[in-house]
Enzyme design. Structure first.
Site, short mmCIF file in Angstrom:
data_model
loop_
_atom_site.label_atom_id
_atom_site.label_comp_id
_atom_site.label_asym_id
_atom_site.label_seq_id
_atom_site.Cartn_x
_atom_site.Cartn_y
_atom_site.Cartn_z
N LYS A 69 0.91 -7.96 -2.99
CA LYS A 69 -0.42 -7.50 -3.43
C LYS A 69 -0.30 -6.04 -3.88
O LYS A 69 0.13 -5.17 -3.12
CB LYS A 69 -1.45 -7.60 -2.31
N PRO A 73 -20.45 -7.08 -18.33
CA PRO A 73 -19.66 -8.28 -18.65
C PRO A 73 -18.64 -8.08 -19.76
O PRO A 73 -17.48 -8.51 -19.64
CB PRO A 73 -20.72 -9.32 -19.03
N ASN A 74 -19.03 -7.40 -20.84
CA ASN A 74 -18.11 -7.23 -21.97
C ASN A 74 -16.86 -6.44 -21.56
O ASN A 74 -15.74 -6.79 -21.92
CB ASN A 74 -18.86 -6.51 -23.10
N THR A 75 -17.05 -5.40 -20.77
CA THR A 75 -15.92 -4.56 -20.34
C THR A 75 -15.00 -5.33 -19.41
O THR A 75 -13.77 -5.25 -19.50
CB THR A 75 -16.46 -3.29 -19.65
N THR A 134 -15.15 -5.89 3.75
CA THR A 134 -15.16 -5.98 5.21
C THR A 134 -15.42 -4.61 5.85
O THR A 134 -15.71 -4.52 7.03
CB THR A 134 -13.84 -6.58 5.75
N ASP A 159 0.85 -1.20 0.00
CA ASP A 159 0.00 0.00 0.00
C ASP A 159 0.88 1.25 0.00
O ASP A 159 0.96 1.99 0.99
CB ASP A 159 -0.96 -0.03 1.19
N ASP A 205 -4.93 -6.51 -7.11
CA ASP A 205 -6.20 -6.34 -6.39
C ASP A 205 -6.93 -5.11 -6.92
O ASP A 205 -6.91 -4.05 -6.31
CB ASP A 205 -5.85 -6.20 -4.89
N LEU A 206 -7.57 -5.26 -8.10
CA LEU A 206 -8.24 -4.11 -8.72
C LEU A 206 -9.77 -4.19 -8.61
O LEU A 206 -10.47 -3.27 -8.99
CB LEU A 206 -7.82 -3.97 -10.19
N LYS A 207 -10.28 -5.33 -8.17
CA LYS A 207 -11.72 -5.49 -7.88
C LYS A 207 -12.60 -4.98 -9.03
O LYS A 207 -13.39 -4.04 -8.85
CB LYS A 207 -12.12 -4.79 -6.59
N LEU A 208 -12.51 -5.61 -10.19
CA LEU A 208 -13.30 -5.14 -11.35
C LEU A 208 -14.80 -5.35 -11.13
O LEU A 208 -15.22 -6.37 -10.56
CB LEU A 208 -12.84 -5.88 -12.62
N HIS A 209 -15.59 -4.40 -11.58
CA HIS A 209 -17.06 -4.47 -11.46
C HIS A 209 -17.64 -3.56 -12.55
O HIS A 209 -17.65 -2.33 -12.40
CB HIS A 209 -17.49 -4.00 -10.06
N ASP A 210 -18.08 -4.16 -13.66
CA ASP A 210 -18.59 -3.36 -14.78
C ASP A 210 -19.47 -4.29 -15.62
O ASP A 210 -19.75 -5.43 -15.20
CB ASP A 210 -17.39 -2.80 -15.59
N GLY A 227 -0.56 -6.29 5.54
CA GLY A 227 -0.01 -4.98 5.18
C GLY A 227 0.84 -4.43 6.29
O GLY A 227 2.00 -4.80 6.47
N ARG A 228 0.22 -3.55 7.10
CA ARG A 228 0.99 -2.75 8.05
C ARG A 228 1.78 -3.54 9.09
O ARG A 228 2.80 -3.04 9.56
CB ARG A 228 0.05 -1.75 8.72
O1 C5P Z 1 -2.41 -2.91 6.58
P1 C5P Z 1 -3.43 -4.00 6.53
O2 C5P Z 1 -2.85 -5.37 6.90
O3 C5P Z 1 -4.69 -3.68 7.27
O4 C5P Z 1 -3.79 -4.09 4.96
C1 C5P Z 1 -4.75 -4.97 4.47
C2 C5P Z 1 -4.77 -4.92 2.97
O5 C5P Z 1 -5.83 -5.76 2.52
C3 C5P Z 1 -5.03 -3.55 2.38
O6 C5P Z 1 -4.37 -3.49 1.11
C4 C5P Z 1 -6.52 -3.53 2.19
O7 C5P Z 1 -6.93 -2.68 1.15
C5 C5P Z 1 -6.80 -4.99 1.80
N1 C5P Z 1 -8.16 -5.45 2.05
C6 C5P Z 1 -8.75 -5.43 3.31
N2 C5P Z 1 -10.04 -5.88 3.47
C7 C5P Z 1 -10.73 -6.33 2.41
C8 C5P Z 1 -10.15 -6.36 1.13
C9 C5P Z 1 -8.85 -5.90 1.00
O8 C5P Z 1 -8.10 -5.04 4.28
N3 C5P Z 1 -11.95 -6.79 2.57
#
Ligand code: C5P
Length: 237
Positions: free
Chosen positions: A32, A66-68, A122, A10, A59-64, A213-214
């Site tokens: 990621k 179907p063709n696109t 989440t 991130d 992790d781009l989470k496409l939502h459009d 992540g963090r």
């Molecule tokens: O720093 P942290 O461990 O909280 O990062 C979690 C990663 O997972 C981030 O990139 C966040 O966007 C991603 N993520 C999430 N919950 C989701 C989907 C993706 O925390 N439901």
């Protein structure tokens, strides 16, 4: 594919990614890349990371329509990434066409990227889901129904909270992949995550792969934290 620990990059620039990677062990990692980094650093960063032997969850989470989504996935498959995703809310036709796009775009001799779906973010509470999105079931029912729809559409798995993994396995079987963020080492700051789980607990709940992540990227010693996460995660194998 080994059950992976994926590190969420991130960051907003290639320089920040390089600075972070310089503090990490010189080995193949599973990284990621989300919207912020992809939209700012684009495909050249993906190529660089792949050339250095890293695996990528894009992790781009496409939502459009179907063709696109099909055409978008065809383009992403050419990047030789390892996992991509869509929102299950786009429906079965969109998810099937996403898969077709991936098949069409994957270069010969290379494994198709795994395709997983977001059920409910989440960050969405049951109250927001019901009152704003007008989805009238409970969160549990909705997550299970969306996971089932993803499975019936041919997808490989879903992104979810580790706490939702047992109910996803109940609806879709144990072999349906669950990629779970919201992971913290014991004692780490929770930040904006609502419900967090340690790597050990995620494994016990049945997660296939974890996104961290963090706990790693904001650590004073990222290598040490990464190794601690991997040790906890693999101890349960
Ligand atoms: O720093 P942290 O461990 O909280 O990062 C979690 C990663 O997972 C981030 O990139 C966040 O966007 C991603 N993520 C999430 N919950 C989701 C989907 C993706 O925390 N439901």
């Amino acid at each position: 594919m080994k059950r992976p620990v994926m590190i969420a990059l991130d960051f907003s620039s290639t320089d920040a990614v390089e600075e972070f990677l310089s503090k990490m062990p010189n080995e193949s990692l599973f990284l990621k890349v989300g919207m912020e980094l992809f939209y700012s650093s684009g495909v050249s960063l993906i190529h660089q990371l792949k050339e250095r032997g890293h695996q990528i969850f894009l992790d781009l989470k496409l939502h459009d329509i179907p063709n696109t989504v099909e055409k978008g996935m065809k383009a992403l498959a050419r990047l030789n990434v390892d996992i991509v995703n869509v929102h299950a809310a786009g429906g079965s036709e969109m998810m099937k066409r996403a898969l077709e796009g991936l098949h069409a775009g994957t270069p010969t001799g290379i494994e198709r990227p795994k395709l997983i779906a977001v059920t409910q973010l989440t960050s969405t509470s049951e109250q927001v889901m019901q009152q704003e999105l007008k989805i009238h079931g409970t969160m549990k029912e909705t997550v299970q129904a969306y996971a089932k729809l993803a499975k019936e559409s041919g997808l490989d798995g879903v992104v979810s909270s580790p706490l939702e993994v047992p109910l996803i396995h109940e609806a879709c079987g144990e072999s349906f992949l669950t990629v779970t963020p919201g992971i913290r080492l014991a004692g780490d700051a929770v930040g904006d995550q609502k419900r967090v789980t340690t790597p050990i607990d995620a494994r016990k709940l049945g997660s296939w792969g974890i996104v961290v992540g963090r706990s790693i990227t904001a650590s004073a010693d990222p290598t040490k934290s990464y190794e601690k996460v991997v040790a906890e995660w693999e101890e349960q194998s």
